[in-house]
Design a protein around this motif. Sequence first.
Motif: not given
Length: 198
Positions: A4-7, A146-148, A153-159
């Motif tokens: 997901d490139y949105s971050p 896609g919003k916030t 946050l993306a790193v944290y979410g993917e981990v």
Amino acid sequence: MMIDYSPIWISFKCAAFSIFITFFLGLFAARWMMTLKNKVIQLIFDGIFTLPLVLPPTVMGFFATVIAAVVISFPIMYRSARGALEQVDEDLVAAARTLGMSETSIFFKILVPNALPGIISGGVLSFARGLGEFGATAMLAGNIVGKTRTLPLAVYGEVVSSDMHSASFYVVVIIAICFTAVILLNIYQLWVKKKRGY
């Protein structure tokens, strides 16, 4: 798995808006602090302006994404701008006053040009800090794809979801952005030194 490139875009938008606000707030707060004659009031406001730097993210988390980035990165811009402005030779300011220049003209024509390397350094560091803001953003804005969902946050979410491939991608993007910012800052500072004959 699809990345997901949105971050990346959300982080850039957030950091760009926050540095626009932080840059001018920090610069003008630093200048205002220099004009205060009462040292007690100066110490109190200096503490207030620097406080977000040492508060835990959960305390600072009651702000929206951009506001959170501004609040978290403001102390860096403020301290850098204040330090740079205080380094400007007071004789230049005194001479400008003697020639009848207004305080606004002195600020923009004498102080800012002479303090510009330090001001820009503060801006770059504030941008990087805003880009990497995690705690306050997560606390209020959440991790909405896609919003916030910013890069941290993306790193944290993917981990958390065990997608180390995507997490590694986001880490590389953050490192590349910050490394590029630091390299450009170093190039600028070398150019300034060469121009000034140091």
